[in-house]
Design an enzyme around this catalytic site. Structure first.
Site, PDB file in Angstrom:
ATOM      1  N   ARG A  52     -10.794  -1.091  -7.105  1.00 12.90           N
ATOM      2  CA  ARG A  52     -10.543  -0.504  -5.788  1.00 12.90           C
ATOM      3  C   ARG A  52     -10.436  -1.585  -4.717  1.00 12.90           C
ATOM      4  O   ARG A  52     -11.291  -2.462  -4.609  1.00 12.90           O
ATOM      5  CB  ARG A  52     -11.669   0.482  -5.429  1.00 12.90           C
ATOM      6  CG  ARG A  52     -11.467   1.154  -4.078  1.00 12.90           C
ATOM      7  CD  ARG A  52     -12.579   2.130  -3.748  1.00 12.90           C
ATOM      8  NE  ARG A  52     -12.462   2.574  -2.375  1.00 12.90           N
ATOM      9  CZ  ARG A  52     -11.672   3.558  -1.956  1.00 12.90           C
ATOM     10  NH1 ARG A  52     -10.948   4.224  -2.844  1.00 12.90           N
ATOM     11  NH2 ARG A  52     -11.596   3.893  -0.679  1.00 12.90           N
ATOM     12  N   LYS A  53      -9.356  -1.525  -3.913  1.00  8.93           N
ATOM     13  CA  LYS A  53      -9.228  -2.467  -2.789  1.00  8.93           C
ATOM     14  C   LYS A  53     -10.410  -2.287  -1.833  1.00  8.93           C
ATOM     15  O   LYS A  53     -10.846  -1.150  -1.634  1.00  8.93           O
ATOM     16  CB  LYS A  53      -7.906  -2.218  -2.044  1.00  8.93           C
ATOM     17  CG  LYS A  53      -6.649  -2.543  -2.823  1.00  8.93           C
ATOM     18  CD  LYS A  53      -5.387  -2.287  -1.996  1.00  8.93           C
ATOM     19  CE  LYS A  53      -5.227  -0.816  -1.653  1.00  8.93           C
ATOM     20  NZ  LYS A  53      -3.985  -0.501  -0.939  1.00  8.93           N
ATOM     21  N   ASN A 104      -5.360   2.966  -3.255  1.00 14.34           N
ATOM     22  CA  ASN A 104      -6.642   3.631  -3.522  1.00 14.34           C
ATOM     23  C   ASN A 104      -6.425   5.142  -3.470  1.00 14.34           C
ATOM     24  O   ASN A 104      -5.893   5.658  -2.481  1.00 14.34           O
ATOM     25  CB  ASN A 104      -7.697   3.239  -2.482  1.00 14.34           C
ATOM     26  CG  ASN A 104      -8.168   1.807  -2.632  1.00 14.34           C
ATOM     27  OD1 ASN A 104      -8.067   1.227  -3.710  1.00 14.34           O
ATOM     28  ND2 ASN A 104      -8.690   1.228  -1.558  1.00 14.34           N
ATOM     29  N   ASP A 110      -1.723  -0.939   5.922  1.00 15.11           N
ATOM     30  CA  ASP A 110      -2.042  -0.442   7.263  1.00 15.11           C
ATOM     31  C   ASP A 110      -3.546  -0.389   7.507  1.00 15.11           C
ATOM     32  O   ASP A 110      -4.010   0.309   8.413  1.00 15.11           O
ATOM     33  CB  ASP A 110      -1.423   0.944   7.484  1.00 15.11           C
ATOM     34  CG  ASP A 110      -2.019   2.008   6.558  1.00 15.11           C
ATOM     35  OD1 ASP A 110      -2.591   1.632   5.508  1.00 15.11           O
ATOM     36  OD2 ASP A 110      -1.924   3.204   6.893  1.00 15.11           O
ATOM     37  N   ASP A 132       0.876  -1.178   0.000  1.00 10.93           N
ATOM     38  CA  ASP A 132       0.000   0.000   0.000  1.00 10.93           C
ATOM     39  C   ASP A 132       0.916   1.231   0.000  1.00 10.93           C
ATOM     40  O   ASP A 132       2.120   1.119   0.284  1.00 10.93           O
ATOM     41  CB  ASP A 132      -0.890  -0.052   1.238  1.00 10.93           C
ATOM     42  CG  ASP A 132      -1.842   1.124   1.303  1.00 10.93           C
ATOM     43  OD1 ASP A 132      -2.358   1.513   0.234  1.00 10.93           O
ATOM     44  OD2 ASP A 132      -2.046   1.663   2.400  1.00 10.93           O
ATOM     45  N   ARG A 133       0.354   2.399  -0.281  1.00 11.54           N
ATOM     46  CA  ARG A 133       1.212   3.582  -0.332  1.00 11.54           C
ATOM     47  C   ARG A 133       1.083   4.442   0.919  1.00 11.54           C
ATOM     48  O   ARG A 133       1.966   4.453   1.776  1.00 11.54           O
ATOM     49  CB  ARG A 133       0.876   4.424  -1.588  1.00 11.54           C
ATOM     50  CG  ARG A 133       1.954   5.447  -1.924  1.00 11.54           C
ATOM     51  CD  ARG A 133       1.482   6.443  -2.981  1.00 11.54           C
ATOM     52  NE  ARG A 133       0.626   7.491  -2.401  1.00 11.54           N
ATOM     53  CZ  ARG A 133       0.103   8.491  -3.099  1.00 11.54           C
ATOM     54  NH1 ARG A 133       0.305   8.568  -4.411  1.00 11.54           N
ATOM     55  NH2 ARG A 133      -0.644   9.413  -2.506  1.00 11.54           N
ATOM     56  N   ASP A 134      -0.039   5.169   1.054  1.00  6.72           N
ATOM     57  CA  ASP A 134      -0.189   6.125   2.157  1.00  6.72           C
ATOM     58  C   ASP A 134      -0.270   5.380   3.492  1.00  6.72           C
ATOM     59  O   ASP A 134      -1.103   4.495   3.686  1.00  6.72           O
ATOM     60  CB  ASP A 134      -1.453   6.959   1.949  1.00  6.72           C
ATOM     61  CG  ASP A 134      -1.420   7.731   0.630  1.00  6.72           C
ATOM     62  OD1 ASP A 134      -0.331   8.206   0.264  1.00  6.72           O
ATOM     63  OD2 ASP A 134      -2.471   7.812  -0.039  1.00  6.72           O
TER      64      ASP A 134
END
Length: 683
Positions: free
Chosen positions: A111-112, A62, A138, A17-19
């Site tokens: 979308r996850k 997302n 997270d 994931d990114r953020d």
């Protein structure tokens, strides 16, 4: 689940994931340009490590800020271009980034937690295998995304909240990406020698040894040899082998881990065992030999009648099927993780192989064979125990006497607890141990079948007394091993696993060198086989005698009986296979533990039945006995769940078994009447 067991290499893929995983999440906002992107501490260093360890590494994110009109897809792509460049500049690698611009309410396939981005990544990177991939995120949405694709899931959060505890979607939890990356590199290089091929070779070599013993002992074996070993088993061999049979895979993995929470208080239970085994030797064994029993539950028919007899036998079968399946599941699951997952062999195939091997070496000789194979398994288990303690001492730079001093100077060695509400209360432990020994050995067909194979009552009694004394010292050594493991983990800064059962395998395989790993695997296999072979043989015996009446059926030839016994043997093997696979499908250790506990409740009615039969000179209304035997465990289960509210904070432990027996005893008295004691007529 142990992370290092996955044996991660470049055939594995990593989804990120990114953020909140790579960069700082903007609360109630979005990263709309590179200047708003802030790397989380240690992430770039982590990516340097992970790019060497993993094959394809991709980001799946997302970004519904696009759907809200806050930013454009072009802005997101520019941020990702900068992200990839920055990672490369610092020596790391991310192979691709994917994002979903859709609003949550649209429920887009991309979308996850929906799996569109994962499938797109696999299309572009054919090397990706979801079974050999990890999703790091997270949020539970990330975890569900990974789970839907069959990945392992990694939850990243430095907040020890309840979100990750016990959640079935989460396989591993780490505070941040760098800690995860460092974990993959902290195991010493020698752990790589524990390859799946080597472990499988050990397993097959050990099994081959058992087959040699089977070939020798099963020749010219009859039904009588299968059920009671022709009553020719040497008591010394039986006593030694019963140590391994008593110490299952649960003991091998769990007892050392208990030390962290209960210290050495388990020794009170072990001291209670001595009392229980004395009762077995002086009260139950004389009864079984006097009545010349093959199945010990035949006594209930003699004493009470048909329904009492069938109730006792049925409860044994239920208890043994669930209990044996649970013990086998623990061990087969380890083999699956260490060996067969690497070759993408399904769990049910692994279990089938294990069960087929058990069938083959118990099929002909039964108890006659098991008496001797148990001695081999006890030997290897005790060697594994002793060598493990030695290697821990050596790695800590201590002599055995130094390790002994360290253990007894620590809090782990505390044995006596005097507070009556404490589950470790010493009197509670002693009483529980006594009754556990009586019901789980003296009223258990599997354990008593070995005793009944001795040449005489006197030999069987010698077996019980000698076995009980040796078992006390062996249990103490397992607790000593547990304290040593905790001291080693503290000394080396090893993080405690979520489940204490995992501490022994983690340290043995990844921190003590290849010899310790081999010793652990051999010890675990040695603990597994007695749980399986004895259970399968005793289940076959109980059903053949107690439900099919093979000992009474005069119209059947010896060959007919043998054929029926073979069919029963195979049928129970299939049942065990089904239950083990079911445990894997449940995939929830808390649920499986509860099933194992419920199975233990069925021993309470057996305790009540035998106690009433032996010590009360009254007869019972036989047809009502099954009702009493059902009500008693239900009452105990409810009391166990609500004891703190009903009994001023008191928590039940092993002593719940005693209460279960007392309730059954009281229920039997309520349905009893004055009458002659039937057993007197056959004494």
């Amino acid at each position: 689940m142990i992370l290092s067991n996955l044996m991660i290499d470049t055939s594995w893929s990593l989804f990120l994931d990114r953020d909140g995983v790579l960069n700082e999440r903007i609360v109630d906002g979005y990263v709309t340009q590179w200047e708003e992107f802030t790397w989380l501490p240690g992430v770039l260093d982590a990516l340097n490590i992970l790019s060497v360890v993993f094959g394809p590494i991709v980001v799946v994110s997302n970004q519904q800020g696009v759907g809200k009109g806050i930013m454009t897809t072009d802005q997101v792509e520019k941020v990702h271009m900068k992200l990839l460049a920055d990672v490369g500049k610092h020596g790391g690698r991310i192979d691709a980034t994917y994002f979903s611009p859709h609003l949550a309410k649209e429920n887009s396939f991309l979308r996850k937690p929906n799996v569109g981005m994962g499938l797109r990544a696999r299309k572009e990177f054919p090397a990706i295998q979801f079974r050999k991939s990890i999703m790091a995120g997270d949020s539970l949405s990330d975890m569900l995304f990974g789970r839907r694709l069959g990945m392992k899931t990694l939850f990243l959060s430095d907040n020890k909240s309840d979100l990750s505890k016990g959640n079935k979607l989460i396989d591993y939890t780490f505070p941040n990406l760098l800690t995860f990356a460092n974990t993959l590199t902290t195991s010493p290089p020698h752990h790589l020698t524990m390859t799946p091929t080597l472990i499988l070779t050990i397993f097959l070599s050990y099994t081959a040894l058992l087959f040699v013993i089977t070939f020798i002992t099963a020749r010219r074996a009859t039904n009588r040899a299968f059920f009671i070993g022709n009553k020719e088993s040497p008591w010394v061999v039986v006593a030694y082998g019963m140590i391994g049979a008593s110490l299952s895979g649960v003991t091998f993995m769990s007892v050392p881990g208990w030390v962290g929470d209960t210290q050495f208080s388990y020794m009170m239970v072990v001291f209670g065992y001595l009392i229980g085994y004395a009762v077995i030797a002086t009260v139950l064994l004389p009864l079984y030999y006097r009545l010349n029993l093959t199945s010990i539950y035949s006594y209930l028919e003699t004493r009470f009648g048909f329904w009492s007899y069938k109730t006792g036998a049925f409860y044994f079968i239920i208890s043994r099927v669930i209990g044996a399946s649970f013990r086998m599941f623990l061990v087969v699951n380890v083999l699956q993780i260490f060996v067969f997952d690497a070759w993408e062999i399904p769990f049910w195939v692994t279990t089938s192989i294990f069960i087929i091997l058990i069938i083959l070496y118990t099929f002909k000789g039964g108890i006659k064979t098991i008496i001797w194979t148990d001695t081999v398994q006890t030997t290897f288990m005790l060697l594994a125990l002793g060598i493990s303690i030695y290697l821990i001492s050596k790695n800590m730079g201590m002599s055995f006497s130094g390790m002994t001093s360290a253990v007894f100077d620590s809090d782990y060695s505390k044995m006596f607890f005097g507070e009556w509400t404490d589950k470790r209360y010493l009197l509670k432990g002693i009483l529980s141990g006594a009754f556990i020994a009586i019901v789980m050995t003296g009223l258990d067909q599997e354990m008593m079948q070995k005793n009944l194979s001795c040449k005489s009552l006197k030999d069987a009694q010698k077996n019980m007394f000698s076995f009980s004394i040796v078992l006390m010292f062996v249990n103490f050594l397992f607790l000593f091993l547990g304290a040593s493991l905790f001291l080693f983990a503290r000394d080396k800064g090893i993080e405690m696993p979520a489940r204490s059962d995992d501490l022994f395998p983690i340290i043995a395989i990844h921190h003590l060198g290849p010899v310790a790993g081999l010793v652990f695997i051999i010890g675990l296999i040695s603990a597994a086989y007695p749980s399986a072979d004895g259970a399968l043989t005793s289940l076959t015996t109980s059903f053949s005698i107690d439900f099919l009446g093979m000992d009474k059926e005069s119209l059947l030839t010896e060959k007919n009986k043998e054929h029926i016994r073979y069919l029963v043997h195979i049928a129970f093997a299939i049942i065990l296979l089904f239950v083990i696979v079911l445990f894997r499908e449940i995939n929830d250790r808390a649920v499986i533990d509860k099933l194992f506990t419920v199975a233990g409740y069925t021993y309470g009615p057996l305790l009540g039945l035998y106690a009433f039969g032996l010590f009360v000179k009254r007869q019972v209304k036989d047809r009502y006995v099954p009702v009493i035997a059902i009500i008693s465990p239900i009452i105990c289960y409810l009391l166990s769940n609500y004891s703190t509210q009903l009994l001023f904070g008191y928590k039940f432990g092993f002593e719940l078994l005693i209460l279960n027996g007392l309730i059954t005893f009281a229920g039997l008295y309520l349905i009893s009447y004055q009458g002659s004691r039937i057993v007197d007529r056959v004494s």
